[in-house]
Design a protein around this motif. Sequence first.
Motif, PDB file in Angstrom:
ATOM      1  N   ILE A   8       0.841  -1.202   0.000  1.00  0.00           N
ATOM      2  CA  ILE A   8       0.000   0.000   0.000  1.00  0.00           C
ATOM      3  C   ILE A   8       0.873   1.249   0.000  1.00  0.00           C
ATOM      4  O   ILE A   8       0.634   2.191  -0.755  1.00  0.00           O
ATOM      5  N   ALA A  12       0.962   3.952  -2.950  1.00  0.00           N
ATOM      6  CA  ALA A  12       0.605   5.340  -2.639  1.00  0.00           C
ATOM      7  C   ALA A  12       1.694   6.296  -3.105  1.00  0.00           C
ATOM      8  O   ALA A  12       1.409   7.352  -3.676  1.00  0.00           O
ATOM      9  N   SER A  26      -4.721  11.418   0.026  1.00  0.00           N
ATOM     10  CA  SER A  26      -4.702  10.012   0.396  1.00  0.00           C
ATOM     11  C   SER A  26      -4.779   9.863   1.909  1.00  0.00           C
ATOM     12  O   SER A  26      -4.180  10.640   2.644  1.00  0.00           O
ATOM     13  N   LEU A  28      -4.038   6.723   3.022  1.00  0.00           N
ATOM     14  CA  LEU A  28      -3.363   5.430   3.128  1.00  0.00           C
ATOM     15  C   LEU A  28      -2.307   5.427   4.226  1.00  0.00           C
ATOM     16  O   LEU A  28      -2.221   4.498   5.015  1.00  0.00           O
ATOM     17  N   ASN A 118      -8.727   2.221  -3.043  1.00  0.00           N
ATOM     18  CA  ASN A 118      -7.392   1.914  -3.540  1.00  0.00           C
ATOM     19  C   ASN A 118      -7.327   0.534  -4.193  1.00  0.00           C
ATOM     20  O   ASN A 118      -6.610   0.343  -5.176  1.00  0.00           O
ATOM     21  N   PRO A 142      -7.887   2.830   1.759  1.00  0.00           N
ATOM     22  CA  PRO A 142      -7.426   1.467   1.480  1.00  0.00           C
ATOM     23  C   PRO A 142      -8.425   0.609   0.705  1.00  0.00           C
ATOM     24  O   PRO A 142      -8.053  -0.057  -0.239  1.00  0.00           O
TER      25      PRO A 142
END
Length: 161
Positions: A8, A12, A26, A28, A118, A142
């Motif tokens: 992840i 990202a 974001s 994330l 995502n 996510p």
Amino acid sequence: MNLNKVKIALFATTLFFSLGAGATQSLLQGYSYDHPKLIHDLPFAKHHAVLQVSQDDPELWNLTLNNATNMLQYFGEDKVQIVVVAYGPGLKMLLKDSPVAKRLQTLDAQGVEFDACNVTLQGMAKKLGHVPELAPESVIVPGGIIRIMQLQQHGYNYIKP
């Protein structure tokens, strides 16, 4: 750090540089299911809603945006926190060239958050060979389903137009 978190984080970073700084936000990095973060801080909001968008259907997208507009008008911009979560085929709603892109700008300015899955974004990138460009109002989370579950657990009313 487990492998999924590394994947992840790398995705990202790649996404950040491919879209350019500031193009898309974001959530994330530092994501915690138990402590939801929001882009628009509305501390006086008494009402909370999460709207699901999971279909590639501009009529449904407009219905969802109409629902958000109606809630803002009824409760007032500072009294309702609205998060629209798009995943699967519905993520196309949050692409830069979406037919509802101008409405996203207007509602974002009124405090509505637009969360982009995502997992779906990664799948689209694999299929297309590049990361599709999201509308700047989009916030990468996510997973769409995980975000909806998280917000419901924290008192948000779930709405699927």
